[in-house]
Design a protein around this motif. Sequence first.
Motif, short mmCIF file in Angstrom:
data_model
loop_
_atom_site.label_atom_id
_atom_site.label_comp_id
_atom_site.label_asym_id
_atom_site.label_seq_id
_atom_site.Cartn_x
_atom_site.Cartn_y
_atom_site.Cartn_z
N VAL A 103 0.38 1.37 -6.61
CA VAL A 103 -1.35 0.01 -5.66
C VAL A 103 -1.88 0.82 -6.11
CG1 VAL A 103 -2.35 0.09 -3.33
CG2 VAL A 103 0.30 0.59 -3.60
N ASP A 105 -5.03 -1.81 -5.66
CA ASP A 105 -6.45 -1.59 -5.12
C ASP A 105 -6.77 -0.67 -4.18
OD1 ASP A 105 -7.61 -2.96 -2.13
OD2 ASP A 105 -8.08 -4.25 -3.82
N ASN A 108 -6.21 -0.98 0.13
CA ASN A 108 -4.84 -1.00 -0.13
C ASN A 108 -3.98 -0.21 0.13
OD1 ASN A 108 -5.40 -3.80 0.62
ND2 ASN A 108 -4.19 -4.57 -1.55
N GLN A 111 -5.63 1.53 3.57
CA GLN A 111 -4.46 1.36 4.54
C GLN A 111 -3.36 1.55 4.57
OE1 GLN A 111 -6.34 -2.02 7.02
NE2 GLN A 111 -7.60 -0.27 6.66
N ALA A 112 -2.92 1.84 3.58
CA ALA A 112 -1.31 2.35 3.47
C ALA A 112 -1.50 3.95 3.82
CB ALA A 112 -1.17 2.27 2.40
N GLY A 197 3.82 -0.59 -5.02
CA GLY A 197 2.66 -2.22 -5.20
C GLY A 197 3.08 -3.40 -5.12
N GLU A 198 1.82 -4.14 -4.66
CA GLU A 198 2.49 -5.59 -4.76
C GLU A 198 3.00 -6.44 -6.15
OE1 GLU A 198 -0.44 -7.97 -1.99
OE2 GLU A 198 -0.45 -6.08 -0.91
N GLY A 227 2.39 -7.59 2.15
CA GLY A 227 1.31 -6.48 1.63
C GLY A 227 1.68 -5.34 1.57
N THR A 228 1.65 -4.23 0.91
CA THR A 228 2.17 -2.87 0.69
C THR A 228 1.55 -2.29 2.11
OG1 THR A 228 1.40 -3.34 -1.57
CG2 THR A 228 0.94 -1.06 -0.57
N ALA A 229 0.43 -2.72 2.40
CA ALA A 229 -0.30 -1.82 3.88
C ALA A 229 0.41 -2.66 5.04
CB ALA A 229 -2.03 -2.15 3.98
#
Length: 244
Positions: A103, A105, A108, A111-112, A197-198, A227-229
Amino acid sequence: MMGKHTILEGYVSVRAALKANSRDLHTIFIRHDKWDKGVAWLERTATDAGIPVQRVDADVIDGHAGGKTHGGIVALAGPRRFVTLDEIGTATAAPFVAMIDGVEDPFNFGQAVRALYAAGCDGLVLRPRNWLSAASVVTRASAGASEWMPTAIAETVLDAAQYFRTRGLAVACAAKDRAVSIYDADLTAPLFLVIGGEKRGITRSFVEQADLRLAIPYGGDFDQSLGTAAATAVLAFEVLRQRM
């Protein structure tokens, strides 16, 4: 990051680092006209801990901060303190440990981590990376959870998976092929969940050797990944739901 320091922005981020003792705080700057119970606690607690607190003008705060969401509080901080793999998940008979890999970003990522911590994840594993430069964004995006979460470092995802297998944790990851719905899988046993990750995701070779391949069912005809989160939140809270 500013010089050798990282900048933590906002009351929530600074409070989390102070209470969790997750990193050294060198100086806390508070806008001279900012007064409330939270600020009073922050000043008192920091002073008791020997951390300098300075009342300054708004332009000083803005000069340190990378954005405008600091609310009049920033801190000069040191690097994040990490725990060892041996220290993660030892307080429960069925630990839930997660690893986030790939990941890029920081928002993101934060948030995860926020979702994992809120869902009761016992610890986080990361690969070596200089997150210092992104700590401000990560801490704000995670609402301080990145400071509270016990976090360890592993050289590779495979190293971490092999280690936690020796401790009796099942290795799980999201997958599309030959995967079981998260609502049909038993997530109550000791679990090591790997989140990719995305862009890069998790390698096919790792997916093939996972003990548990999980799928998130969709309610509509949608052929793209979450999305990852968002995916992390769905997975983590299903673990929590099954364990409640």
